[in-house]
Design an enzyme around this catalytic site. Structure first.
Site, PDB file in Angstrom:
ATOM      1  CB  SER A 127      14.220  21.604 -15.962  1.00 15.78           C
ATOM      2  OG  SER A 127      13.523  22.821 -16.112  1.00 15.78           O
ATOM      3  CG  HIS A 162      -1.738  -1.220   1.378  1.00 15.50           C
ATOM      4  ND1 HIS A 162      -2.970  -1.422   0.809  1.00 15.50           N
ATOM      5  CD2 HIS A 162      -1.438  -2.365   2.045  1.00 15.50           C
ATOM      6  CE1 HIS A 162      -3.414  -2.636   1.134  1.00 15.50           C
ATOM      7  NE2 HIS A 162      -2.499  -3.227   1.878  1.00 15.50           N
ATOM      8  CD  GLU A 168       9.201  11.476 -15.926  1.00 14.37           C
ATOM      9  OE1 GLU A 168       8.628  12.105 -15.046  1.00 14.37           O
ATOM     10  OE2 GLU A 168       9.977  12.022 -16.736  1.00 14.37           O
ATOM     11  CE  LYS A 200      12.433  18.738 -11.808  1.00 13.39           C
ATOM     12  NZ  LYS A 200      11.320  19.223 -12.616  1.00 13.39           N
TER      13      LYS A 200
END
Ligand code: ARG
Length: 460
Positions: A283, A162, A296, A289
């Site tokens: 970025s 969970h 992804e 970043k």
């Protein structure tokens, strides 16, 4: 529309007028099925041998066809082949060019055969080859997993259910789970390959060829281990493509879950891992970043592969037997899924290879993660597990309310909840000790994980 702009195709004898240019574009599979050129040429050569075997073509014509097809292959591979959409598909384009090269002999090549058994044969060969390639990539990723597991045997991290801290596990154990998922994925693909390995050629359009070619010899030459038993089945079914897409969907779903874990773990909030620069991006605006684009995209491409499977399933639903043009829609989805998985497997191996772990952050797993071990402790001393679960639950609550740690409560406090507690309970707050309590086969103890890795290595 000017009639002269409407060209007549190869099968144009029955037609008074040519096709609308829009229909030419709409009906053509050539922009994507040109990927099948190698298989198509192999199938053509084998078919020419079969026609020679029954005396339809002469020895000289066979030589012409073989040499002509070599020239076609050279043209395609040198990039000078004219992939004009007017040819509709790869089969017609290759036959047309062969006819330009050698004339009449080429016009005999389509004797006793249809594009229906031709395309089914080409496509099955393509799928078998693609599965061989993907199987190798799966094996490579599995090797990378084993290497990572071996290198990080002593790193313990919180395991989750969970997405809540559950019990300590070895990182090696966690990553080896992917090894076994991939092992089943490989098994599924090998099963798909076995069923694809049945040659449709000789089925003709649907009823079987009226020319008694030697199908067994054809299959041998093309690398099939069997010939289809029923011509209607052979030209109608695309189950081999569908089940391959299903196996690939399950495979990418596995990768996608690991991608998601690694994406979360690479955030500052977790800080468990750092992804290699080579598989990350920056970025355009925020200089600090480092984005996990590679993973992804693995996660993102999963949607597309599922879509490929649904496209395959859907075009077949309610489709009358035997061949329908709808079935031309079988190629793009499977090409897409195969391409996606080939990339994703390689990307994943690359990420794993350069992955940096942060064991200190993983070790910050809190005391509550040892609650099961405390309950097991009481259970070993004779308390029923349900009662032990309750007692430890109360201690967790007590620690939470008092703002302290579970390991910070006094022995006296523990003994107020159960007289079975003794000083040695405090040794339970140790992640490696907790992991090593699970020495059962398949467990996360060091010796169990070592056994697991050895078993995995034997499969490679
Ligand atoms: N391009 C077609 C396909 O991929 C080849 C088979 C054409 N057969 C036919 N009867 N029109 O399905």
């Amino acid at each position: 529309m000017d009639d002269k702009s409407k060209k007549k195709p190869l099968w144009g004898g029955r037609f008074a007028e040519g096709m609308d240019p829009l229909m030419v574009r709409f009906g053509a599979s050539l922009p994507f099925d040109r990927q099948l050129y190698q298989e198509d040429i192999e199938v053509n050569i084998a078919w020419a041998h079969a026609l020679r075997g029954i005396g339809i073509i002469s020895e000289d014509e066979l030589k012409d066809i073989e040499n002509g097809l070599d020239r076609v292959r050279d043209e395609i591979e040198s990039g000078s082949f004219d992939w004009d959409i007017k040819f509709e598909d790869v089969h017609t384009a290759i036959e047309a060019r062969l006819t330009e090269f050698i004339g009449d002999a080429a016009r005999k090549l389509h004797t006793g055969r249809s594009r229906n058994d031709q395309v089914a044969t080409d496509f099955r060969l393509f799928v078998m080859k693609a599965i061989d390639g993907l199987s190798m990539e799966i094996r490579e990723l599995q090797s990378a997993i084993i290497e990572t597991a071996r290198e990080n045997m002593d790193i313990i991290m919180p395991g989750y259910t969970h997405l809540q801290r559950a019990q300590p596990v070895r990182f090696s154990h966690y990553i080896m789970a992917l090894f076994w998922m991939l092992e089943r994925d490989l098994g599924r693909l090998i099963g798909c390959r076995k069923r694809a390995d049945s040659m449709p050629l000789g089925s003709g359009a649907l009823a079987g060829s009226a020319f008694p070619v030697d199908r067994e010899a054809l299959a041998d030459e093309l690398g099939f281990s069997a010939v289809s038993d029923n011509s209607i089945d052979a030209v109608s079914d695309r189950d081999f493509a569908t089940e391959t897409a299903a196996a690939l969907s399950i495979l990418i779903a596995h990768l996608s879950r690991y991608a998601e874990d690694f994406i979360i773990w690479s955030s500052a909030e977790f800080g468990f891992i750092e992804l290699p620069d080579a598989f990350s991006t920056g970025s355009s605006m925020m200089p600090q970043k480092k984005n996990p684009d590679s993973l992804e995209l693995v996660r993102g491409r999963t949607g597309r592969v599922f879509g490929d499977l649904i496209a395959l399933l859907t075009f077949q639903k309610g489709l009358p037997l035997t061949y329908q043009k709808d079935m031309q829609e079988d190629k793009e989805p499977l090409f897409d899924a195969i391409g996606a998985l080939s990339d994703c497997l390689e990307i994943f191996a690359g990420v794993l290879d350069g992955l940096k772990l942060n064991p200190d952050r993983m070790a910050e797993m809190g005391d509550e993660i040892f609650a099961t071990d405390l309950a097991d402790y009481l259970t070993r001393k004779g308390m029923p597990f349900r009662e032990a679960h309750h007692v430890v639950g109360e201690l967790v609550l007590h620690a939470e309310i008092s703002g302290g740690k579970l390991s910070g409560l006094s022995l006296e406090t523990y003994r107020k909840h159960s007289g079975l507690f003794e000083e040695d309970l405090f040794s339970l707050f140790d992640a490696a000790h907790s992991a090593d309590l699970r020495a059962i086969t398949g467990g996360t103890a060091k010796e169990a994980v070592e056994k697991q890795i050895t078993a995995a290595e034997e499969l490679l």
